[in-house]
Design a protein around this motif. Structure first.
Motif, PDB file in Angstrom:
ATOM      1  N   GLU A 128       0.827  -1.197   0.000  1.00 19.98           N
ATOM      2  CA  GLU A 128       0.000   0.000   0.000  1.00 19.98           C
ATOM      3  C   GLU A 128       0.869   1.257   0.000  1.00 19.98           C
ATOM      4  O   GLU A 128       0.554   2.244  -0.678  1.00 19.98           O
ATOM      5  CB  GLU A 128      -0.920  -0.008   1.225  1.00 19.98           C
ATOM      6  N   GLN A 129       1.974   1.225   0.754  1.00 21.80           N
ATOM      7  CA  GLN A 129       2.878   2.366   0.774  1.00 21.80           C
ATOM      8  C   GLN A 129       3.548   2.552  -0.578  1.00 21.80           C
ATOM      9  O   GLN A 129       3.746   3.687  -1.045  1.00 21.80           O
ATOM     10  CB  GLN A 129       3.943   2.166   1.865  1.00 21.80           C
ATOM     11  N   TYR A 130       3.874   1.438  -1.231  1.00 18.78           N
ATOM     12  CA  TYR A 130       4.483   1.517  -2.561  1.00 18.78           C
ATOM     13  C   TYR A 130       3.504   2.118  -3.562  1.00 18.78           C
ATOM     14  O   TYR A 130       3.866   2.990  -4.363  1.00 18.78           O
ATOM     15  CB  TYR A 130       4.912   0.125  -3.016  1.00 18.78           C
ATOM     16  N   ARG A 131       2.237   1.680  -3.499  1.00 24.79           N
ATOM     17  CA  ARG A 131       1.214   2.243  -4.378  1.00 24.79           C
ATOM     18  C   ARG A 131       1.054   3.740  -4.130  1.00 24.79           C
ATOM     19  O   ARG A 131       0.911   4.530  -5.067  1.00 24.79           O
ATOM     20  CB  ARG A 131      -0.133   1.556  -4.149  1.00 24.79           C
ATOM     21  N   LEU A 132       1.078   4.112  -2.847  1.00 27.40           N
ATOM     22  CA  LEU A 132       0.903   5.517  -2.489  1.00 27.40           C
ATOM     23  C   LEU A 132       2.059   6.364  -3.006  1.00 27.40           C
ATOM     24  O   LEU A 132       1.858   7.449  -3.567  1.00 27.40           O
ATOM     25  CB  LEU A 132       0.772   5.649  -0.975  1.00 27.40           C
ATOM     26  N   ASN A 133       3.284   5.870  -2.840  1.00 25.73           N
ATOM     27  CA  ASN A 133       4.457   6.616  -3.321  1.00 25.73           C
ATOM     28  C   ASN A 133       4.446   6.742  -4.838  1.00 25.73           C
ATOM     29  O   ASN A 133       4.783   7.804  -5.394  1.00 25.73           O
ATOM     30  CB  ASN A 133       5.738   5.927  -2.854  1.00 25.73           C
ATOM     31  N   ARG A 134       4.080   5.664  -5.511  1.00 26.39           N
ATOM     32  CA  ARG A 134       4.020   5.709  -6.973  1.00 26.39           C
ATOM     33  C   ARG A 134       2.924   6.656  -7.447  1.00 26.39           C
ATOM     34  O   ARG A 134       3.091   7.396  -8.416  1.00 26.39           O
ATOM     35  CB  ARG A 134       3.773   4.302  -7.515  1.00 26.39           C
ATOM     36  N   TRP A 135       1.783   6.638  -6.731  1.00 26.57           N
ATOM     37  CA  TRP A 135       0.679   7.534  -7.080  1.00 26.57           C
ATOM     38  C   TRP A 135       1.092   8.985  -6.907  1.00 26.57           C
ATOM     39  O   TRP A 135       0.815   9.832  -7.761  1.00 26.57           O
ATOM     40  CB  TRP A 135      -0.524   7.191  -6.199  1.00 26.57           C
ATOM     41  N   ARG A 136       1.777   9.289  -5.804  1.00 25.13           N
ATOM     42  CA  ARG A 136       2.194  10.666  -5.558  1.00 25.13           C
ATOM     43  C   ARG A 136       3.207  11.137  -6.586  1.00 25.13           C
ATOM     44  O   ARG A 136       3.160  12.290  -7.051  1.00 25.13           O
ATOM     45  CB  ARG A 136       2.795  10.775  -4.156  1.00 25.13           C
ATOM     46  N   SER A 137       4.133  10.287  -6.966  1.00 25.29           N
ATOM     47  CA  SER A 137       5.158  10.694  -7.921  1.00 25.29           C
ATOM     48  C   SER A 137       4.578  10.933  -9.311  1.00 25.29           C
ATOM     49  O   SER A 137       5.118  11.724 -10.084  1.00 25.29           O
ATOM     50  CB  SER A 137       6.253   9.627  -7.989  1.00 25.29           C
ATOM     51  N   ALA A 138       3.476  10.252  -9.633  1.00 28.49           N
ATOM     52  CA  ALA A 138       2.882  10.395 -10.965  1.00 28.49           C
ATOM     53  C   ALA A 138       1.784  11.443 -11.025  1.00 28.49           C
ATOM     54  O   ALA A 138       1.317  11.784 -12.110  1.00 28.49           O
ATOM     55  CB  ALA A 138       2.314   9.042 -11.429  1.00 28.49           C
ATOM     56  N   LEU A 139       1.366  11.968  -9.873  1.00 38.15           N
ATOM     57  CA  LEU A 139       0.231  12.887  -9.837  1.00 38.15           C
ATOM     58  C   LEU A 139       0.671  14.292 -10.239  1.00 38.15           C
ATOM     59  O   LEU A 139       1.494  14.914  -9.574  1.00 38.15           O
ATOM     60  CB  LEU A 139      -0.378  12.895  -8.433  1.00 38.15           C
ATOM     61  N   ARG A 140       0.113  14.781 -11.322  1.00 42.26           N
ATOM     62  CA  ARG A 140       0.403  16.130 -11.823  1.00 42.26           C
ATOM     63  C   ARG A 140      -0.870  16.705 -12.440  1.00 42.26           C
ATOM     64  O   ARG A 140      -1.677  15.981 -13.031  1.00 42.26           O
ATOM     65  CB  ARG A 140       1.492  16.104 -12.912  1.00 42.26           C
ATOM     66  N   ASP A 141      -1.046  18.015 -12.316  1.00 35.15           N
ATOM     67  CA  ASP A 141      -2.143  18.719 -12.990  1.00 35.15           C
ATOM     68  C   ASP A 141      -3.488  18.037 -12.730  1.00 35.15           C
ATOM     69  O   ASP A 141      -4.306  17.875 -13.643  1.00 35.15           O
ATOM     70  CB  ASP A 141      -1.878  18.796 -14.495  1.00 35.15           C
ATOM     71  N   HIS A 142      -3.732  17.647 -11.510  1.00 39.68           N
ATOM     72  CA  HIS A 142      -4.957  16.951 -11.157  1.00 39.68           C
ATOM     73  C   HIS A 142      -5.989  17.921 -10.587  1.00 39.68           C
ATOM     74  O   HIS A 142      -5.729  19.121 -10.436  1.00 39.68           O
ATOM     75  CB  HIS A 142      -4.660  15.842 -10.146  1.00 39.68           C
ATOM     76  N   THR A 143      -7.144  17.393 -10.286  1.00 42.08           N
ATOM     77  CA  THR A 143      -8.241  18.181  -9.732  1.00 42.08           C
ATOM     78  C   THR A 143      -8.521  17.720  -8.308  1.00 42.08           C
ATOM     79  O   THR A 143      -8.696  16.526  -8.074  1.00 42.08           O
ATOM     80  CB  THR A 143      -9.516  18.028 -10.576  1.00 42.08           C
TER      81      THR A 143
END
Length: 352
Positions: A128-143
């Protein structure tokens, strides 16, 4: 500022004060995986008991020389979970061959199931932490949508109908049940009070493109707007208020657009009384994805230099820089390459 009366959602206290991110979960969760593995382990045990019981004449019990069904269960249990105690042993060639070819592989499979289940549970937090870190690193220009009540949910549905992927929407709400509802629909969620900067930072507010603030209280909307603008100077912030007199304060706090929900609903009610057909058209326009849609688009190359009336779509307004020109404004035509058109188009038919 005049504070609006609390509605049912506002009166409900936050059920979880922790600030955590929840990503959308897949239907096959950890509990289902553990249950499936326990069932598989039970089937392995039953199969081993059946094998031993059918060949019970080839086994020797040091206690009474007789191996019955209970002895078969006992032998299978200690054999699969340990190396055995030696009180019941195979003494015939067939029983020993059966142990080599069947019981031993079943013992290995049983241990793999148990160890795999243990590792699965222990590794769940790491995954879950790995998913969270990957999600944060890929999150750009979101709403970021603050508040997932009726207003927030409708706003998200409109955005998604306009082509915004669900993976680029983050819902922030202090109620963990609301966030669970959002994640079940495929959105990422943050449990916490959006007036706090650390909560918005968990939603990567500093890298967001736009904010939709749909809280239940106007004072909360002001504080969230101030916090969001402090973290992100360039994002587009759209906020909803219940009382018209609070709209200027929202704009001073940094909101680019303020929607007065009570007044807007009242105006639509009045229009529908005067002309039900006109009210139905307005309702159709603001409901994205069905009938007629109100969309903003760029000017295509073939439209540059032409009149507003010569475009293929029905143009309502022209945005030129910071100016908003009506379709019949003399300055609206001819169209320029940097213009953006607010048009009425027919919504595409749903795919079969």
């Amino acid at each position: 500022m005049k504070l609006p009366s609390h509605d049912a959602a506002a009166r409900t206290p936050p059920e979880d004060t922790g600030h955590r991110v929840q990503l959308p979960r897949y239907p096959d969760g950890p509990l289902r995986q553990v249950g499936r593995r326990l069932l598989l382990a039970l089937l392995v045990l039953v199969l081993t008991v059946l094998i031993v019981y059918l060949d019970r004449s080839g086994y020797h019990d040091n206690a009474d020389d007789d191996v019955d069904f209970l002895d078969s269960v006992y032998y299978s249990t200690v054999t699969l979970s340990t190396t055995g105690y030696g009180d019941i042993v195979p003494h015939s060639d067939s029983a020993r061959l059966t142990n080599i070819l069947l019981v031993t592989p079943l013992r290995v499979l049983f241990l793999i199931i148990l160890v795999g289940t243990t590792l699965e549970v222990l590794a769940e937090r790491t995954r879950e932490q790995y998913r969270l870190n990957r999600w944060r690193s890929a999150l750009r220009d979101h709403t970021i949508v603050v508040g997932f009540g009726t207003k927030g949910r409708s706003a998200v549905q409109t955005l998604c109908a306009g082509g915004l992927p669900k993976g680029r929407v983050v819902v922030v709400d202090p109620n963990h049940k609301v966030i669970e509802s959002a994640t079940s629909e495929g959105f990422a969620g943050v449990v916490g009070d959006a007036t706090r900067s650390d909560v918005l930072l968990r939603a990567e507010a500093h890298r967001a493109r736009q904010f939709v603030i749909a809280t239940q209280r106007d004072d909360t909307a002001v504080l969230v707007t101030l916090t969001a603008r402090q973290l992100n100077k360039s994002a587009n912030i759209v906020a909803a208020v219940r009382e018209e007199e609070n709209a200027p304060l929202l704009r001073q706090s940094g909101a680019d657009a303020v929607i007065t929900s009570a007044s807007a609903a009242g105006r639509l009610l009045g229009l529908s009384v005067q002309s039900p057909t006109a009210g139905a058209v307005i309702e159709d326009l603001i409901q994205q994805g069905s009938g007629l849609d109100l969309v903003e688009r760029t000017v295509v190359k073939s439209e540059v230099g032409r009149s507003v009336r010569d475009t293929d779509d029905l143009v309502v307004s022209v945005r030129r820089g910071h100016r908003l020109l009506a379709y019949d404004d003399a300055d609206a035509s001819p169209l320029q390459a940097a213009d953006r058109l607010i048009t009425i188009v027919r919504a595409p038919l749903p795919q079969e």
